[in-house]
Design an enzyme around this catalytic site. Structure first.
Site, short mmCIF file in Angstrom:
data_model
loop_
_atom_site.label_atom_id
_atom_site.label_comp_id
_atom_site.label_asym_id
_atom_site.label_seq_id
_atom_site.Cartn_x
_atom_site.Cartn_y
_atom_site.Cartn_z
N TYR A 20 0.82 -1.21 0.00
CA TYR A 20 0.00 0.00 0.00
C TYR A 20 0.86 1.27 0.00
O TYR A 20 0.63 2.18 0.79
CB TYR A 20 -0.95 0.02 1.21
CG TYR A 20 -1.88 -1.16 1.23
CD1 TYR A 20 -2.97 -1.20 0.38
CD2 TYR A 20 -1.65 -2.26 2.05
CE1 TYR A 20 -3.82 -2.29 0.36
CE2 TYR A 20 -2.49 -3.35 2.04
CZ TYR A 20 -3.57 -3.36 1.19
OH TYR A 20 -4.40 -4.45 1.17
N TYR A 153 -12.48 -7.33 6.02
CA TYR A 153 -11.27 -7.43 5.20
C TYR A 153 -10.89 -8.90 5.10
O TYR A 153 -10.81 -9.59 6.12
CB TYR A 153 -10.10 -6.63 5.82
CG TYR A 153 -8.85 -6.79 4.99
CD1 TYR A 153 -8.67 -6.07 3.81
CD2 TYR A 153 -7.88 -7.73 5.34
CE1 TYR A 153 -7.56 -6.28 3.02
CE2 TYR A 153 -6.76 -7.94 4.55
CZ TYR A 153 -6.61 -7.20 3.39
OH TYR A 153 -5.50 -7.42 2.60
N ASP A 254 -13.23 -16.27 8.76
CA ASP A 254 -11.86 -15.92 8.42
C ASP A 254 -11.12 -15.66 9.74
O ASP A 254 -11.21 -14.57 10.30
CB ASP A 254 -11.89 -14.68 7.51
CG ASP A 254 -10.51 -14.15 7.19
OD1 ASP A 254 -9.54 -14.59 7.82
OD2 ASP A 254 -10.42 -13.27 6.31
N LYS A 283 -1.51 -16.13 8.69
CA LYS A 283 -0.68 -15.23 9.50
C LYS A 283 0.25 -15.95 10.48
O LYS A 283 1.35 -16.31 10.14
CB LYS A 283 -1.58 -14.23 10.23
CG LYS A 283 -2.08 -13.12 9.30
CD LYS A 283 -2.57 -11.95 10.11
CE LYS A 283 -3.16 -10.86 9.24
NZ LYS A 283 -2.16 -9.99 8.67
#
Ligand code: PMP
Length: 440
Positions: A20, A153, A254, A283
Site C-alpha cells: 500500500y 477485510y 476468516d 498469519k
C-alpha cells in the site's frame, strides 16, 4: 547510516514496491539488520520493541531457537516436495493438529500459500459445493454469490477483495471485474455491550431476500481488524450461524488474524461457541516464520465436492504443503501449549487494560479498546504515517498506525516493562500535533 545502507535504501526507494505504498512518493522504509525476541534491530543501530508482531504473524518472538531448529532439521531432510502424489509427516502432523484444535466438525484441511489464497480456496469450495449439489436440486444452480458485512477485510486477491468493505477496499477501481457480493451493515454492538435483537435485522432481511443466490456468508469472527479494530458482540456470530443454517447458506469464518489465541480464545469462534462450515487460517500459523495458510471444511463439503461433476476440488498450488512451513508451524503450535498461551494472553490483556484504557480521556482520542493481545486507540484525527512512524522509532518502538487507529498486537513473550514502553510511546505521540493530520 553507512554508505552501504544508504545505497540499499536508495535502491529500495526507487525499485522495490512496499505494501500500500506509492512508487512515486513512497513512505520511508527502515532497513532491518536482525530481529530477536521482541526486538527489531535496525541497520542504523536502534533496537525497537515490536508492537505489531509483523502484522499479527510473530507469536513467540523473532529468531526463536525452537522454531529455528525445526526449520533447520526439516531442511536437512527436504525443504519442499510437490504435494501432488506425494505427502510427508510434517504436513500430516500439522493437519492432525489443526483438526484437533479447531472447532468441532472441521475435518478436512486444504493447505495453501497465504491468507488471501486460503480465502479464495474457501470461496471456491463454497461455490463448487453448490455446483456439485445441482443434480440433487437444480435450484442450487443459482447459489453463486457471497454475503458479508461492511468493514470486513479478507485479502487482496480478486475474490477476497470482492468481500472486503466496498469503500475501504476501493471497489470502484475494480468494479468491472469484481464478483458482485451482498453487504449487510457492519455489526454495531461492541464486545461487552448489551445485546439487542434488532442488531441482525438488516442481515436477516438480506438472507430472506437472497438466500436462493447465496453460496456462503463470510465474516471475520469477533474482530474486524483492518476495517477498524472493531470488536463485536459474540451473539452476532451466533445469529450468523443460525441464519446460515435456516437459509441453507455455508458459513465461512476468516480466522486468519484472530486464530491462535489472539482474542483470548484459541479461535475467536469459541466466543460464540459455534463451528463454521469453512475456516481460514494464516498469519501466525508458522509463528511468523514463513507464509502458510489453511482452509478447513466439513466432511459434507469435501465429500459433496469430491462426488460432484469434477470429481475433485479444482485447486492445487505449487507450494502446497511446503515442508519447511509445515515443520515450523508444528513447532509454533507446540510452543503455544508449552508456554501456556492462555496465561500469556491473559497477562497481556490485563496489562493492556490497565495501561491503555486510561488513554480514552485524552482529547485526541475517540475510544480505546482491548481484547486478548489486541490494544487499539481510535483517534479523532488521521495519523501522519511518515511522521508518527519516525517518532515511534525515536521512542524505541515499532508501531505502524493506519487511518485514525494506533494499535498494538505484541508477540506473546512481551514483558510488562516492554509493554509499558509501547503504551508510553503511544501516550507521548498523542500529545504531538505533527503526528496527526488536522480534520479541516
Ligand atoms: N483475512 C484477514 C482477516 C486478514 O487480516 C488478512 C491479512 N491482513 C488476510 C485475510 C489476507 O492474508 P494475507 O495477507 O496473508 O494474504
Amino acid at each position: 547510516m553507512n554508505k552501504k545502507h544508504t545505497k540499499l535504501l536508495a535502491f529500495d526507494k526507487n525499485h522495490v514496491w512496499h505494501p500500500y505504498t506509492s512508487m512515486s512518493s513512497p513512505l520511508p522504509s527502515y532497513l532491518v539488520a536482525s530481529a530477536e525476541g521482541v526486538h527489531i534491530n535496525l541497520a542504523s543501530g536502534e533496537s525497537l520493541i515490536d508492537g505489531m508482531s509483523s502484522w499479527w504473524s510473530v507469536l513467540h518472538g523473532y529468531n526463536h531457537p525452537k522454531l529455528n531448529s525445526a526449520l533447520i532439521e526439516q531442511s536437512t531432510k527436504m525443504s519442499h516436495v510437490m504435494f501432488g502424489g506425494l505427502t510427508h509427516q510434517s504436513a500430516i502432523d500439522l493437519c492432525e493438529k489443526l483438526i484437533r484444535l479447531t472447532p468441532h466438525g472441521l475435518d478436512k484441511v486444504f493447505l495453501s500459500d497465504s491468507g488471501s489464497v486460503s480465502v479464495e480456496v474457501a470461496m471456491k469450495m463454497a461455490l463448487q459445493y453448490w455446483h456439485s449439489k445441482q443434480s440433487e436440486n437444480i435450484a442450487y444452480k443459482s447459489k453463486t454469490k457471497l454475503l458479508t458485512v461492511r468493514n470486513g477485510y479478507h485479502g487482496d486477491t480478486f475474490a477476497a477483495m470482492s468481500v472486503c468493505d466496498p469503500v475501504t477496499g476501493m471497489h470502484q477501481i475494480f468494479e468491472q471485474v469484481l464478483m458482485q457480493s451482498y453487504f449487510a451493515p457492519a455489526p454495531s454492538i461492541a464486545f461487552g455491550q448489551l445485546w439487542q435483537a434488532e442488531e441482525t435485522k438488516a442481515l436477516r432481511q438480506l438472507f430472506e431476500q437472497h438466500h436462493d443466490e447465496l453460496a456462503a456468508f463470510i465474516i471475520e469472527p469477533i474482530v474486524q481488524g483492518t476495517g477498524g479494530m472493531r470488536f463485536y458482540h459474540p451473539q452476532y456470530l451466533k445469529e450468523c450461524r443460525k441464519l446460515c443454517d435456516q437459509y441453507d447458506v455455508l458459513l465461512i469464518v476468516d480466522e486468519i488474524a484472530t486464530g491462535f489465541g489472539r482474542t483470548g480464545k484459541l479461535f475467536a469462534c469459541e466466543w460464540a461457541e459455534i463451528s463454521p462450515d469453512i475456516m481460514c487460517l494464516g498469519k501466525t500459523l508458522t509463528g511468523g516464520y514463513i507464509t502458510l495458510a489453511a482452509t478447513l471444511c466439513t466432511d459434507d463439503i469435501a465429500n459433496t465436492i469430491s462426488e460432484g461433476e469434477a470429481g475433485c476440488f479444482m485447486h492445487g498450488p505449487t507450494f502446497m504443503g511446503n515442508a519447511l512451513a509445515c515443520a515450523v508451524a508444528n513447532a509454533s503450535i507446540d510452543l503455544l501449549f508449552e508456554n501456556d498461551w492462555q496465561q500469556q494472553v491473559n497477562t497481556i490483556e490485563h496489562q493492556l487494560t490497565s495501561l491503555l484504557m486510561p488513554l480514552a480521556t485524552h482529547t485526541r482520542v475517540k475510544d480505546t479498546r482491548v481484547l486478548g493481545t489486541i490494544g487499539a486507540v481510535e483517534c479523532l484525527q488521521r495519523v501522519n504515517v511518515a511522521h508518527i512512524q519516525k517518532r515511534f522509532v525515536e521512542l524505541g518502538v515499532w508501531i505502524r498506525p493506519f487511518g485514525k487507529l494506533i494499535y498494538i498486537i505484541p508477540p506473546l513473550i512481551i514483558n510488562n516493562e516492554q509493554l509499558t514502553t509501547l503504551v508510553n510511546a503511544i501516550a507521548t505521540v498523542l500529545d504531538e500535533d505533527d503526528c496527526f493530520i488536522s480534520n479541516e
